[in-house]
Scaffold this active site. Structure first.
Site, PDB file in Angstrom:
ATOM      1  N   LYS A 129    -123.569 -25.542  57.968  1.00 38.23           N
ATOM      2  CA  LYS A 129    -122.274 -26.210  58.136  1.00 38.23           C
ATOM      3  C   LYS A 129    -122.432 -27.726  58.142  1.00 38.23           C
ATOM      4  O   LYS A 129    -121.623 -28.443  57.562  1.00 38.23           O
ATOM      5  CB  LYS A 129    -121.600 -25.703  59.409  1.00 38.23           C
ATOM      6  CG  LYS A 129    -121.227 -24.208  59.314  1.00 38.23           C
ATOM      7  CD  LYS A 129    -120.633 -23.681  60.579  1.00 38.23           C
ATOM      8  CE  LYS A 129    -120.212 -22.225  60.426  1.00 38.23           C
ATOM      9  NZ  LYS A 129    -121.338 -21.306  60.155  1.00 38.23           N
ATOM     10  N   LYS A 164    -115.258 -23.292  64.876  1.00 35.10           N
ATOM     11  CA  LYS A 164    -116.321 -22.315  64.621  1.00 35.10           C
ATOM     12  C   LYS A 164    -117.657 -22.828  65.141  1.00 35.10           C
ATOM     13  O   LYS A 164    -117.889 -24.039  65.239  1.00 35.10           O
ATOM     14  CB  LYS A 164    -116.426 -21.996  63.128  1.00 35.10           C
ATOM     15  CG  LYS A 164    -116.593 -23.185  62.196  1.00 35.10           C
ATOM     16  CD  LYS A 164    -116.471 -22.750  60.736  1.00 35.10           C
ATOM     17  CE  LYS A 164    -116.519 -23.931  59.788  1.00 35.10           C
ATOM     18  NZ  LYS A 164    -116.378 -23.504  58.374  1.00 35.10           N
ATOM     19  N   ARG A 214    -117.516 -18.228  46.897  1.00 37.06           N
ATOM     20  CA  ARG A 214    -118.960 -18.474  46.926  1.00 37.06           C
ATOM     21  C   ARG A 214    -119.402 -18.842  45.515  1.00 37.06           C
ATOM     22  O   ARG A 214    -119.206 -18.082  44.556  1.00 37.06           O
ATOM     23  CB  ARG A 214    -119.679 -17.221  47.408  1.00 37.06           C
ATOM     24  CG  ARG A 214    -121.202 -17.216  47.233  1.00 37.06           C
ATOM     25  CD  ARG A 214    -121.927 -18.274  48.013  1.00 37.06           C
ATOM     26  NE  ARG A 214    -121.607 -18.286  49.435  1.00 37.06           N
ATOM     27  CZ  ARG A 214    -122.175 -17.500  50.349  1.00 37.06           C
ATOM     28  NH1 ARG A 214    -123.094 -16.621  49.981  1.00 37.06           N
ATOM     29  NH2 ARG A 214    -121.835 -17.599  51.611  1.00 37.06           N
ATOM     30  N   ARG A 229    -113.574 -14.631  47.954  1.00 40.15           N
ATOM     31  CA  ARG A 229    -113.487 -13.619  49.006  1.00 40.15           C
ATOM     32  C   ARG A 229    -112.123 -13.771  49.674  1.00 40.15           C
ATOM     33  O   ARG A 229    -111.894 -14.691  50.450  1.00 40.15           O
ATOM     34  CB  ARG A 229    -114.650 -13.783  49.980  1.00 40.15           C
ATOM     35  CG  ARG A 229    -115.994 -13.550  49.272  1.00 40.15           C
ATOM     36  CD  ARG A 229    -117.161 -14.156  49.995  1.00 40.15           C
ATOM     37  NE  ARG A 229    -117.078 -15.600  50.054  1.00 40.15           N
ATOM     38  CZ  ARG A 229    -117.922 -16.362  50.736  1.00 40.15           C
ATOM     39  NH1 ARG A 229    -118.909 -15.826  51.409  1.00 40.15           N
ATOM     40  NH2 ARG A 229    -117.784 -17.668  50.740  1.00 40.15           N
ATOM     41  N   ARG A 237    -110.059 -15.251  57.711  1.00 39.63           N
ATOM     42  CA  ARG A 237    -111.451 -15.279  57.258  1.00 39.63           C
ATOM     43  C   ARG A 237    -111.586 -14.452  55.979  1.00 39.63           C
ATOM     44  O   ARG A 237    -111.187 -13.295  55.932  1.00 39.63           O
ATOM     45  CB  ARG A 237    -112.378 -14.704  58.332  1.00 39.63           C
ATOM     46  CG  ARG A 237    -112.313 -15.437  59.655  1.00 39.63           C
ATOM     47  CD  ARG A 237    -113.078 -14.704  60.729  1.00 39.63           C
ATOM     48  NE  ARG A 237    -112.533 -13.368  60.959  1.00 39.63           N
ATOM     49  CZ  ARG A 237    -113.128 -12.441  61.695  1.00 39.63           C
ATOM     50  NH1 ARG A 237    -114.297 -12.700  62.264  1.00 39.63           N
ATOM     51  NH2 ARG A 237    -112.566 -11.260  61.871  1.00 39.63           N
ATOM     52  N   ASP A 277    -119.735 -22.688  49.627  1.00 38.95           N
ATOM     53  CA  ASP A 277    -118.475 -22.038  49.984  1.00 38.95           C
ATOM     54  C   ASP A 277    -117.359 -23.039  49.769  1.00 38.95           C
ATOM     55  O   ASP A 277    -117.382 -24.147  50.336  1.00 38.95           O
ATOM     56  CB  ASP A 277    -118.496 -21.562  51.436  1.00 38.95           C
ATOM     57  CG  ASP A 277    -119.399 -20.356  51.638  1.00 38.95           C
ATOM     58  OD1 ASP A 277    -119.811 -19.756  50.622  1.00 38.95           O
ATOM     59  OD2 ASP A 277    -119.697 -20.016  52.794  1.00 38.95           O
ATOM     60  N   GLU A 285    -119.107 -25.010  53.460  1.00 39.86           N
ATOM     61  CA  GLU A 285    -120.482 -24.770  53.889  1.00 39.86           C
ATOM     62  C   GLU A 285    -121.393 -24.816  52.674  1.00 39.86           C
ATOM     63  O   GLU A 285    -120.960 -24.573  51.542  1.00 39.86           O
ATOM     64  CB  GLU A 285    -120.649 -23.392  54.566  1.00 39.86           C
ATOM     65  CG  GLU A 285    -119.919 -23.240  55.877  1.00 39.86           C
ATOM     66  CD  GLU A 285    -120.228 -21.916  56.559  1.00 39.86           C
ATOM     67  OE1 GLU A 285    -121.298 -21.318  56.270  1.00 39.86           O
ATOM     68  OE2 GLU A 285    -119.412 -21.482  57.391  1.00 39.86           O
ATOM     69  N   ASN A 287    -124.842 -22.861  51.924  1.00 39.53           N
ATOM     70  CA  ASN A 287    -125.724 -21.827  52.452  1.00 39.53           C
ATOM     71  C   ASN A 287    -127.090 -21.910  51.782  1.00 39.53           C
ATOM     72  O   ASN A 287    -127.208 -21.838  50.556  1.00 39.53           O
ATOM     73  CB  ASN A 287    -125.115 -20.445  52.189  1.00 39.53           C
ATOM     74  CG  ASN A 287    -123.815 -20.247  52.948  1.00 39.53           C
ATOM     75  OD1 ASN A 287    -123.819 -19.788  54.082  1.00 39.53           O
ATOM     76  ND2 ASN A 287    -122.700 -20.621  52.324  1.00 39.53           N
TER      77      ASN A 287
END
Length: 319
Positions: A129, A164, A214, A229, A237, A277, A285, A287
């Site tokens: 993050k 978060k 993603r 997603r 979410r 993301d 984010e 990842n």
């Protein structure tokens, strides 16, 4: 087939408990095996350091495209990690002390010439993050803090906010606080552990209804399709682990601009497999620990993303 057969170690969660239909690590194992490379399985607890050398209690592994029997393991054998050519670090978050200690051990193997994917320096440095905040031009308004007054002020300014933890995964611990501020105090207390733990607050992005996409980068280059997603009805979410539906889509002009912003640093760190993301116009984010969504994109687009990664590994190791 490569010029020589590589020895591929994998550090992962229990292979017996993975989700056969969607597991990205399994796709990597298939791709490596199809190149004639040998597979050597370890869990995080199998790593140890003795007299300055990293070792692993590893098992020879065979991976199958069979939902009833997707793996076979040999007898455990303790060997120096330096006997391997490459180690795929695929232990899922959280990035806790156990994870970080394992990464440090892999660093000893790296210094003996083993290629670790992703490199240990990046795994130790790039909080998923916080790493995105290296590129503020790509991010929605964001705050990282543990102070309740500071977090409340951010909510008062933006009205609609996501809170978060910094070390969560799969959508766990994510709270959406609307302008009425309902439960704001309790949420801040819980996430910050009464002001002792830094958390992230981001302006809510209503574009989440169209999906949290993603985008995968292999050796710095983007796969041409992302996986949007899309949240379930009533959810904020999009994570597949939280019930989101994965729909592949082509990358947009904005996506390519975001990728161009992060590519130099991703290449500087030597990151070989990265997941951005993206919600709407913004990266939320980056990842680097154990990016997923390979199988869903492959199934919908006929790509071979794990094969692309293994080709990149071969370019690094086989001259």
């Amino acid at each position: 087939m490569s010029e020589r057969a590589l020895k591929v170690g994998v550090v992962m969660d229990s292979i017996a408990r993975l989700a056969y239909k969607k597991d990205t690590t399994l796709a990597m194992l298939w791709a490596a095996q199809e190149r004639g490379w040998s597979l050597h399985y370890m869990e995080q607890e199998d790593l140890f350091l003795q007299n300055g050398r990293a070792h692993g209690r590893m098992r020879d592994l065979a991976a199958f495209r069979d939902p009833e029997r997707w793996y076979a393991l040999g007898a455990p054998e303790t060997r120096p990690l330096a006997e391997l050519d490459v180690i795929l670090m695929r232990k899922d978050p959280p990035v806790d002390d156990h994870f970080l200690h394992a990464v440090h051990l892999l660093g000893f193997a790296e210094r003996e010439g083993v290629l670790v994917v992703n490199p240990t320096r990046a795994l130790l440095t790039c909080n998923e993050k916080l790493f995105a905040q290296e590129f503020p031009q790509c991010c929605a308004p964001t705050l990282v803090a543990c102070s309740e007054p500071v977090l409340r002020a951010f909510h008062a300014e933006h009205g609609d906010v996501i809170f978060k933890p910094l070390d969560g995964m799969g959508g766990s611990g994510i709270f959406h606080v609307q302008p009425d501020g309902r439960n704001l105090g309790a949420i801040i207390e819980t996430l910050t552990e009464h002001g002792k733990r830094q958390i992230m607050a981001q302006r809510y992005l209503p574009e989440i209804k169209d999906g949290d996409t993603r985008i995968l980068l292999v050796d710095g280059e983007p796969v041409p399709y992302g996986l949007a997603r899309v949240p379930m009805a009533g959810e904020t979410r999009g994570n597949l682990a939280a019930g989101g539906q994965g729909i592949s889509r082509e990358l947009t002009e904005r996506d390519h601009w975001l990728i161009e912003q992060v590519q130099p640093m991703i290449r500087e760190y030597g990151l070989m497999f990265v997941g951005l993301d993206v919600i709407g116009d913004y990266i939320t984010e980056i990842n680097v620990t154990s990016p997923t969504c390979v199988r869903e994109i492959d199934d919908q687009r006929g790509t071979d993303i794990a094969g692309m990664l293994m080709d990149a590994v071969a370019r690094r190791l086989i001259h």
